[in-house]
Design an enzyme around this catalytic site. Structure first.
Site, PDB file in Angstrom:
ATOM      1  N   GLY A   1      -6.832  -3.424   0.966  1.00 44.30           N
ATOM      2  CA  GLY A   1      -6.231  -4.025  -0.232  1.00 44.30           C
ATOM      3  C   GLY A   1      -4.747  -4.236  -0.020  1.00 44.30           C
ATOM      4  O   GLY A   1      -3.924  -3.957  -0.904  1.00 44.30           O
TER       5      GLY A   1
ATOM      6  N   TYR B   1     -14.536   3.593 -14.040  1.00 38.77           N
ATOM      7  CA  TYR B   1     -13.374   3.538 -13.144  1.00 38.77           C
ATOM      8  C   TYR B   1     -12.852   4.961 -12.906  1.00 38.77           C
ATOM      9  O   TYR B   1     -12.655   5.376 -11.763  1.00 38.77           O
ATOM     10  CB  TYR B   1     -12.281   2.661 -13.768  1.00 38.77           C
ATOM     11  CG  TYR B   1     -10.984   2.683 -12.995  1.00 38.77           C
ATOM     12  CD1 TYR B   1     -10.857   1.965 -11.805  1.00 38.77           C
ATOM     13  CD2 TYR B   1      -9.885   3.425 -13.436  1.00 38.77           C
ATOM     14  CE1 TYR B   1      -9.666   1.989 -11.087  1.00 38.77           C
ATOM     15  CE2 TYR B   1      -8.702   3.443 -12.732  1.00 38.77           C
ATOM     16  CZ  TYR B   1      -8.599   2.725 -11.564  1.00 38.77           C
ATOM     17  OH  TYR B   1      -7.421   2.748 -10.847  1.00 38.77           O
TER      18      TYR B   1
ATOM     19  N   GLY C   1       0.035  -5.693  -4.662  1.00 37.58           N
ATOM     20  CA  GLY C   1       0.264  -4.436  -5.359  1.00 37.58           C
ATOM     21  C   GLY C   1       0.627  -3.257  -4.483  1.00 37.58           C
ATOM     22  O   GLY C   1       1.457  -3.355  -3.567  1.00 37.58           O
ATOM     23  N   ILE C   2      -0.025  -2.139  -4.762  1.00 38.64           N
ATOM     24  CA  ILE C   2       0.327  -0.874  -4.102  1.00 38.64           C
ATOM     25  C   ILE C   2       0.032  -0.938  -2.598  1.00 38.64           C
ATOM     26  O   ILE C   2       0.801  -0.445  -1.779  1.00 38.64           O
ATOM     27  CB  ILE C   2      -0.441   0.298  -4.770  1.00 38.64           C
ATOM     28  CG1 ILE C   2      -0.013   0.419  -6.245  1.00 38.64           C
ATOM     29  CG2 ILE C   2      -0.190   1.613  -4.039  1.00 38.64           C
ATOM     30  CD1 ILE C   2      -0.838   1.399  -7.077  1.00 38.64           C
ATOM     31  N   GLY C   3      -1.092  -1.588  -2.235  1.00 38.76           N
ATOM     32  CA  GLY C   3      -1.465  -1.667  -0.818  1.00 38.76           C
ATOM     33  C   GLY C   3      -0.444  -2.443  -0.007  1.00 38.76           C
ATOM     34  O   GLY C   3      -0.037  -2.026   1.082  1.00 38.76           O
TER      35      GLY C   3
ATOM     36  N   THR D   1      -2.984  -6.992   0.491  1.00 37.68           N
ATOM     37  CA  THR D   1      -2.346  -8.284   0.195  1.00 37.68           C
ATOM     38  C   THR D   1      -1.613  -8.301  -1.132  1.00 37.68           C
ATOM     39  O   THR D   1      -0.967  -9.283  -1.476  1.00 37.68           O
ATOM     40  CB  THR D   1      -3.410  -9.403   0.201  1.00 37.68           C
ATOM     41  OG1 THR D   1      -4.557  -8.929  -0.499  1.00 37.68           O
ATOM     42  CG2 THR D   1      -3.773  -9.822   1.595  1.00 37.68           C
TER      43      THR D   1
END
Ligand SMILES: NC(=O)c1ccc[n+]([C@@H]2O[C@H](COP(=O)([O-])OP(=O)(O)OC[C@H]3O[C@@H](n4cnc5c(N)ncnc54)[C@H](OP(=O)(O)O)[C@@H]3O)[C@@H](O)[C@H]2O)c1
Length: 316
Positions: free
Chosen positions: A78, A222, A82-84, A80
């Protein structure tokens, strides 16, 4: 009045007996009190020691420390957005080469090139849609077979667009959460751990969420997927820390990324309560090797503590 006097007379021997018993056990009670105070004092001292160690390490962190400690390549899922993406950039700023994994080839190409030029590291990417389930992992395994992965950031994750009762969550979303948050994270560490064990070094960061630590009605699936991750991380820590592998769970509250934007316009604005992804990654990367669970920011740690987490054995 007479009744009160009678009651007093009747209870007086009982009162004397209790007082005598108390006197006899006074020393024992004093010992219990001293032990309790000592235990609380020790907790405070340990907390101070952790905080000092944490802050000194942050300041003394040499830029090559992470690569020397864990290896020169990191895989970030992940990566690409936000946090990643922020993790990938922060790790690259430590001179670590990055392999990015996400679904979108164009975004992967752009972020990959940007990291390589900005930080002067090697980058490559694997496009994989974790929501496809088991079929994508043989290709990932093959792509990583000759790479000495030093750090794995298991970050890719999905959530509902807004809070919902379990029965209102569409079936597709349920499977997406299971495939991306639970299955992909588990498979990724299953792929990289053997190499780390062989080299006797490595670090795995599982991006869980504060919802793993706080009961979250209307984000139940979630939250439960993140509790799985947090629990898995804790167990892995016990299984693999003696083999030289550092395992950490990141449990932030709200971070200003695309994920939370549909939920509420409030989160479009960043604040001390809702930090930017790059600030979260900046702090979180500096806790690698130091604490096995962190929220990635002081304000989030306070929020988790204030709300009374369901488990509390963190290092943050
Ligand atoms: N933001 C928060 O407030 C917050 C709080 C606590 C925990 N977290 C956790 O932090 C992690 C990152 O969240 P974020 O807020 O940074 O989310 P984000 O901005 O939406 O980014 C999600 C990343 O995951 C990738 N991704 C999504 N579905 C994927 C799939 N099926 N296969 C492969 N890659 C996929 C996306 O890439 P493409 O779309 O390009 O494929 C993107 O790079 C998640 O695990 C989330 O649960 C976030």
């Amino acid at each position: 009045m007479e009744l009160v006097a009678v009651m007093k007379r009747a209870l007086s021997p009982l009162y004397e007996e209790i007082l005598q018993a108390y006197r006899n056990h006074l020393e024992l009670l004093a010992v219990v009190g001293a032990l309790y105070t000592a235990q609380k004092g020790l907790n405070v001292l340990c907390g101070c020691y952790r905080a000092i160690k944490f802050h000194i390490s942050i300041r003394m962190f040499s830029k090559t420390f992470l690569a020397r400690q864990y290896g020169g390549w990191a895989v970030v899922t992940g990566a690409t957005d936000g946090i990643g993406k922020a993790y990938a950039e922060e790790l690259a700023s430590f001179g670590i080469n990055i392999i990015l994994i996400s679904r979108n080839r164009d975004k992967l190409q752009t972020v990959s090139e940007s990291i390589a030029t900005t930080y002067g590291v090697k980058t490559s990417f694997i496009d994989a849609d974790f929501n496809k389930g088991r079929e994508v992992f043989p290709a990932i395994k093959e792509a990583l077979k000759d790479v000495d992965v030093g750090i794995l950031v298991n970050n890719a994750g999905v959530c509902y667009e807004y809070p919902q009762y379990v029965t209102d969550v569409p079936e597709d979303k349920i499977w997406e959460i299971i495939n991306v948050n639970i299955a992909a994270t588990t498979m990724m560490l299953h792929i990289v751990l053997p190499g780390m064990v062989q080299r006797k070094k490595g670090a795995i960061i599982n991006v869980a969420s504060a919802s793993a630590r706080i009961i979250c009605p209307q984000l139940a699936i979630y939250g439960a997927s993140k509790t799985y991750l947090d629990n898995l991380t804790e167990a892995l820590y016990h299984e693999y820390s003696s083999k030289g592998i550092f395992i950490q769970s990141l449990t932030p509250v709200f971070v200003a990324t695309n994920m939370i934007r549909p939920m509420c316009t409030f989160f479009k604005r960043t604040s001390i309560l809702v930090p930017l992804a790059k600030d979260t990654a900046y702090k979180a990367v500096r806790t690698i090797g130091l604490c096995r669970r962190t929220t990635g920011s002081y304000s989030h740690s306070l929020q988790v503590r204030r709300s009374g987490s369901k488990v509390n054995n963190s290092g943050d």
